[in-house]
Write a protein that holds these residues in place. Structure first.
Motif, short mmCIF file in Angstrom:
data_model
loop_
_atom_site.label_atom_id
_atom_site.label_comp_id
_atom_site.label_asym_id
_atom_site.label_seq_id
_atom_site.Cartn_x
_atom_site.Cartn_y
_atom_site.Cartn_z
N CYS A 7 0.82 -1.21 0.00
CA CYS A 7 0.00 0.00 0.00
C CYS A 7 0.85 1.26 0.00
O CYS A 7 2.07 1.21 0.16
N SER A 8 0.17 2.37 -0.11
CA SER A 8 0.80 3.68 -0.17
C SER A 8 1.37 4.11 1.17
O SER A 8 0.81 3.83 2.22
N ALA A 9 2.49 4.85 1.08
CA ALA A 9 3.05 5.50 2.26
C ALA A 9 2.78 7.01 2.20
O ALA A 9 3.40 7.77 2.92
N ASN A 10 1.84 7.41 1.35
CA ASN A 10 1.50 8.83 1.22
C ASN A 10 0.34 9.20 2.14
O ASN A 10 -0.56 8.41 2.37
N GLY A 39 6.39 -1.44 6.97
CA GLY A 39 6.91 -0.92 8.22
C GLY A 39 7.17 0.57 8.28
O GLY A 39 7.81 1.05 9.21
N VAL A 40 6.66 1.32 7.31
CA VAL A 40 6.87 2.77 7.28
C VAL A 40 5.80 3.46 8.13
O VAL A 40 4.66 3.00 8.21
N ASN A 41 6.17 4.59 8.74
CA ASN A 41 5.26 5.30 9.65
C ASN A 41 4.45 6.38 8.94
O ASN A 41 4.13 7.40 9.54
N GLN A 42 4.08 6.13 7.71
CA GLN A 42 3.31 7.11 6.94
C GLN A 42 2.22 6.40 6.12
O GLN A 42 2.34 5.22 5.79
N GLY A 43 1.21 7.16 5.79
CA GLY A 43 0.18 6.71 4.86
C GLY A 43 -0.58 5.48 5.31
O GLY A 43 -0.78 5.24 6.51
N LEU A 44 -0.99 4.70 4.32
CA LEU A 44 -1.77 3.50 4.61
C LEU A 44 -0.93 2.45 5.32
O LEU A 44 -1.47 1.62 6.05
N MET A 45 0.40 2.49 5.14
CA MET A 45 1.26 1.55 5.86
C MET A 45 1.12 1.75 7.36
O MET A 45 0.90 0.80 8.11
N GLU A 46 1.26 2.99 7.81
CA GLU A 46 1.11 3.29 9.23
C GLU A 46 -0.31 2.94 9.70
O GLU A 46 -0.49 2.38 10.78
N VAL A 62 8.88 -5.37 7.16
CA VAL A 62 10.06 -5.69 6.36
C VAL A 62 10.62 -4.36 5.89
O VAL A 62 10.03 -3.69 5.04
N ILE A 63 11.74 -3.97 6.49
CA ILE A 63 12.17 -2.57 6.43
C ILE A 63 13.56 -2.43 5.80
O ILE A 63 14.55 -2.92 6.34
N THR A 70 16.38 7.04 7.61
CA THR A 70 15.60 8.28 7.67
C THR A 70 14.65 8.32 8.87
O THR A 70 13.90 9.28 9.03
N GLY A 71 14.67 7.28 9.69
CA GLY A 71 13.85 7.27 10.90
C GLY A 71 12.36 7.16 10.66
O GLY A 71 11.57 7.64 11.45
N ARG A 72 11.97 6.52 9.55
CA ARG A 72 10.55 6.43 9.22
C ARG A 72 9.94 5.07 9.57
O ARG A 72 8.99 4.64 8.95
N ILE A 73 10.45 4.42 10.60
CA ILE A 73 9.91 3.12 11.00
C ILE A 73 8.68 3.32 11.87
O ILE A 73 8.70 4.10 12.82
N SER A 74 7.64 2.57 11.57
CA SER A 74 6.40 2.65 12.34
C SER A 74 6.60 2.13 13.76
O SER A 74 7.32 1.15 13.99
#
Length: 176
Positions: A7-10, A39-46, A62-63, A70-74
């Motif tokens: 999914c999107s991270a936007n 595992g990103v802390n943005q968008g639909l992933m978060e 899976v990161i 960049t410190g964007r881990i959920s």
């Protein structure tokens, strides 16, 4: 079952996609499924990670190292699987998962869907790939696939490898 969600991270996307993604994460947790995601802390992933964890479910992120740098881990990643790049990430996600669900997303999501589907077409796995067609999001891709099939560019029916679901109830039927 381990459900991989592509999914999107936007953040700047249709708010209803977040509501529907939250419902999917909650449904997964309530039905004992683990969510495997980027595992990103943005968008639909978060959103899917948070909804799953808050409903008592498990998550595996899976990161790639670029995300870590960049410190964007959920904060909602329970188990972290590090990887070097996006190619590794896709392979690890395939290895970890029983089914794949694509929510709205962009180039990365499409890449993931086609990598997993192409692997199935030549027999590397027999795991379902599902386009969750939220609000008709995947209609253009479905039309493209229909056109490719009509032109003889896809052996057999592409729906053998990629399923389409318009609701969580349809997803549930496809994976049971």
């Amino acid at each position: 079952m381990k459900i991989c969600v592509f999914c999107s991270a936007n953040q700047q996307i249709d708010p209803e996609f977040f509501t529907m993604t939250e419902a999917l994460g909650k449904w997964a947790a309530e039905n004992g499924h683990t969510i495997v995601f980027g595992g990103v802390n943005q968008g639909l992933m978060e959103c899917v990670g948070k909804a799953t964890k808050e409903a008592g479910g498990r998550t595996i992120g899976v990161i790639p190292t670029k995300v870590e740098e960049t410190g964007r881990i959920s904060d909602y990643v329970e188990i972290e699987i590090p990887c070097d790049n996006l190619t590794d990430r896709k392979q690890l996600m395939m290895d970890q998962s029983d089914v794949f669900i694509a929510l709205p997303g962009g180039i990365g999501t499409i890449d993931e869907v086609f990598t997993v589907a192409a692997s199935a077409t030549i027999g590397y796995h027999h795991k379902p790939v599902i386009l969750y067609n939220m609000k008709g999001f995947w209609n253009d891709l479905i039309a493209l696939l229909d056109g490719l099939q009509a032109k003889g560019m896809i052996r057999g029916d592409w729906r053998q490898y990629i399923k389409v679901a318009d609701s969580i109830e349809e997803i549930s039927r496809l994976i049971s």
